[in-house]
Design an enzyme around this catalytic site. Structure first.
Site, short mmCIF file in Angstrom:
data_model
loop_
_atom_site.label_atom_id
_atom_site.label_comp_id
_atom_site.label_asym_id
_atom_site.label_seq_id
_atom_site.Cartn_x
_atom_site.Cartn_y
_atom_site.Cartn_z
N HIS A 215 0.79 -1.24 0.00
CA HIS A 215 0.00 0.00 0.00
C HIS A 215 0.83 1.29 0.00
O HIS A 215 0.27 2.38 -0.13
CB HIS A 215 -0.95 0.05 1.21
C1 UD1 Z 1 -2.03 6.07 5.25
C2 UD1 Z 1 -0.77 6.62 5.90
C3 UD1 Z 1 0.31 5.55 5.89
C4 UD1 Z 1 -0.18 4.27 6.52
C5 UD1 Z 1 -1.48 3.82 5.89
C6 UD1 Z 1 -2.04 2.64 6.64
C7 UD1 Z 1 -0.39 9.05 5.60
C8 UD1 Z 1 0.36 10.06 4.84
N1 UD1 Z 1 -0.26 7.78 5.16
O1 UD1 Z 1 -1.72 5.77 3.90
O2 UD1 Z 1 1.43 6.01 6.64
O3 UD1 Z 1 0.80 3.26 6.35
O4 UD1 Z 1 -2.44 4.89 5.94
O5 UD1 Z 1 -2.95 1.91 5.88
O6 UD1 Z 1 -1.07 9.37 6.54
N2 UD1 Z 1 -8.91 5.07 0.56
C9 UD1 Z 1 -10.15 4.49 0.41
N3 UD1 Z 1 -10.84 4.16 1.56
C10 UD1 Z 1 -10.37 4.38 2.81
C11 UD1 Z 1 -9.10 5.00 2.93
C12 UD1 Z 1 -8.40 5.33 1.80
O7 UD1 Z 1 -10.63 4.26 -0.68
O8 UD1 Z 1 -11.05 4.04 3.80
C13 UD1 Z 1 -8.15 5.39 -0.68
C14 UD1 Z 1 -8.44 6.78 -1.22
O9 UD1 Z 1 -8.38 6.71 -2.62
C15 UD1 Z 1 -7.25 7.58 -0.71
C16 UD1 Z 1 -6.14 6.56 -0.72
O10 UD1 Z 1 -6.75 5.32 -0.37
O11 UD1 Z 1 -6.96 8.70 -1.50
C17 UD1 Z 1 -5.02 6.86 0.26
O12 UD1 Z 1 -5.52 7.04 1.59
P1 UD1 Z 1 -4.68 7.90 2.67
O13 UD1 Z 1 -5.30 7.76 4.00
O14 UD1 Z 1 -4.45 9.27 2.15
O15 UD1 Z 1 -3.27 7.21 2.67
P2 UD1 Z 1 -2.87 5.68 2.81
O16 UD1 Z 1 -2.19 5.29 1.55
O17 UD1 Z 1 -4.01 4.88 3.28
N1 UDP Z 2 -4.14 -5.27 8.67
C1 UDP Z 2 -5.45 -5.75 8.79
N2 UDP Z 2 -6.11 -6.10 7.64
C2 UDP Z 2 -5.54 -6.02 6.41
C3 UDP Z 2 -4.21 -5.54 6.31
C4 UDP Z 2 -3.55 -5.15 7.46
O1 UDP Z 2 -5.99 -5.84 9.89
O2 UDP Z 2 -6.21 -6.36 5.42
C5 UDP Z 2 -3.43 -4.86 9.90
C6 UDP Z 2 -2.09 -5.49 10.11
O3 UDP Z 2 -2.21 -6.74 10.75
C7 UDP Z 2 -1.37 -4.45 10.94
C8 UDP Z 2 -1.92 -3.15 10.42
O4 UDP Z 2 -3.16 -3.47 9.79
O5 UDP Z 2 -1.69 -4.59 12.31
C9 UDP Z 2 -0.97 -2.54 9.44
O6 UDP Z 2 -1.63 -1.54 8.74
P1 UDP Z 2 -1.12 -1.03 7.33
O7 UDP Z 2 -0.37 -2.09 6.64
O8 UDP Z 2 -2.32 -0.47 6.65
O9 UDP Z 2 -0.22 0.23 7.72
P2 UDP Z 2 1.28 0.45 8.24
O10 UDP Z 2 1.53 -0.46 9.38
O11 UDP Z 2 2.19 0.23 7.09
O12 UDP Z 2 1.27 1.89 8.63
#
Ligand code: UD1
Ligand code: UDP
Length: 383
Positions: A215
């Site tokens: 991601h």
């Molecule tokens: C964010 C965090 C990242 C973290 C990740 C965990 C920042 C800058 N990044 O990244 O550090 O590792 O969360 O998962 O804060 N979207 C949906 N539905 C949702 C959420 C997001 O469709 O419920 C899509 C949207 O198109 C959005 C994109 O995902 O624009 C990115 O979401 P965003 O929260 O901005 O960043 P993440 O890549 O999720």
């Molecule tokens: N996770 C989850 N469901 C998923 C993918 C990840 O519950 O489909 C959990 C995972 O076990 C971990 C956390 O989400 O505890 C990690 O989140 P993510 O990978 O989105 O973000 P990051 O840790 O890189 O910020």
């Protein structure tokens, strides 16, 4: 005392469950927790599922900010959090990790002199092109209590000029830094037994597969990198089934970044099972029933180690340097040759068992009781 906890992204909701559990188990009569959900993640499978599954109290406030550019998203969060803080007037604000929700909480609280407690402080990739690196550096620098999950995190802060001195009444200018273990270990220890023994998950997912999550924006928004990841997965899928719970960001970017041929090849590959994001219990099952984990997630790298699985890291560096140093994880970035070489090496079960038994002689992430320590410390220093 009263604390306001800010959550927003999936991993923060999961992390916060450990602190909420410690409060309700031991400190219910001493700490009143008000939860603010920024709404950074909002899909049912990125947010609500965790509240019901992990028995987390429902947020007192949901700011419903949703997705936007970094500036717009963070600014809206700051505005919303500031209003809550003015109304609730807490003794401290608690933030987790390094997302935009973390940064917004840190800015909102510190500007009105509410002490900030940063959980998962001190981690560094030393790559400021990562939005998370900026968020964590800024958050650490306005925090009053900094809880580092690893010794590497603690050392990073000392190298940046933080003091190792612990004072009874820390403040903005004299913060306390504690090396106290990783709050996610608390959660894995608490939930993994229930998950591993779940027959429905076993029937649904089976065993002995490769688990993959992707991601990071640096991977999802780069055609070359995302293509290289999927080309590698197609190679691995010739030998082993792959299960991939897909982050919505990756789902959105795949059709844009992959050629039509590669996209179709992935979609039609019977050995690559792309599924919706799963709850934390399903994730604990998937991690423990897998034979290998391939990921660019920070949290999933650690959980691979907690559950004694080899891990291939799809990033050029990691904040969890200890698990690379002890050889339980390999940094492959998105290079196909490195990913496949690591897959080959970890397919040798005897090799990994040897590496693991050596590695486990030195504890890295604490004892699984860090949330209790944090509650006690917050109460003693800021209560
Ligand atoms: C964010 C965090 C990242 C973290 C990740 C965990 C920042 C800058 N990044 O990244 O550090 O590792 O969360 O998962 O804060 N979207 C949906 N539905 C949702 C959420 C997001 O469709 O419920 C899509 C949207 O198109 C959005 C994109 O995902 O624009 C990115 O979401 P965003 O929260 O901005 O960043 P993440 O890549 O999720
Ligand atoms: N996770 C989850 N469901 C998923 C993918 C990840 O519950 O489909 C959990 C995972 O076990 C971990 C956390 O989400 O505890 C990690 O989140 P993510 O990978 O989105 O973000 P990051 O840790 O890189 O910020």
């Amino acid at each position: 005392m009263k604390i306001v906890t800010v959550i927003g992204a999936r991993p923060q909701i999961i992390k916060a469950s450990a602190l909420s559990r410690a409060i309700s188990n031991t400190y219910a009569d001493k700490i009143d927790e008000v939860i603010v959900h920024t709404g950074q993640h909002y899909d049912e499978k990125m947010s609500d599922i965790f509240f019901s599954q992990l028995q987390i109290p429902k947020p007192n406030y949901n700011l419903n900010i949703g997705s936007a550019t970094h500036g717009v998203q963070t600014a809206r969060m700051i505005e919303g959090i500031e209003q809550v803080l003015q109304k609730e007037n807490p003794d401290a604000l608690v933030i987790y990790g390094d997302t935009n929700s973390t940064l917004a909480g840190a800015v909102a609280a510190s500007k009105i002199q509410i002490p900030v407690v940063h959980i998962e402080a001190g981690l560094r990739s030393f790559d400021k092109t990562m939005p998370e690196e900026i968020n964590r550096i800024l958050a650490d620098n306005v925090s009053t209590l900094l809880f580092t999950p690893t010794k590497a995190g603690y050392d990073n802060l000392m190298n940046e000029g933080f003091s190792s001195k612990i004072t009874a009444k820390p403040d903005f200018n004299r913060p306390n830094v504690y090396h106290c273990g990783d709050i996610m270990l608390d959660n894995t220890l608490h939930f993994s037994d229930i998950a591993i023994n779940n027959d429905e998950y076993r029937q649904r997912f089976g065993e002995d597969f490769v688990l993959c999550t992707v991601h990071r924006n640096t991977n999802t928004d780069n055609a070359e990198k995302l293509s290289s990841i999927f080309t590698s997965l197609i190679e691995i899928a010739k030998r082993q089934r792959i299960i991939m719970p897909l982050h919505p960001r990756t789902k959105k970017m795949m059709p844009q970044m992959l050629s039509k041929t590669l996209f179709d090849e992935v979609e039609n590959n019977k050995n690559i099972q792309i599924i919706e994001p799963v709850g934390f219990l399903e994730m604990c099952y998937l991690e423990s029933a897998s034979s290998l984990i391939v990921t660019d997630s920070g949290g999933v790298q650690k959980e691979a180690y907690f559950l004694q699985k080899p891990c291939i890291i799809l990033r050029p560096q990691t904040e969890w340097v200890e698990i690379v140093k002890n050889k339980c994880a390999v940094i492959a970035d998105t290079y196909e040759n490195k990913i496949l070489a690591a897959y080959e090496q970890f397919s040798d079960v005897a090799y990994f068992q040897k590496v693991l038994s050596e590695a486990r002689k030195t504890p890295i992430f604490g004892d699984g009781k860090s949330a209790e320590f944090m509650c006690k410390t917050i109460l003693e220093t800021l209560g």
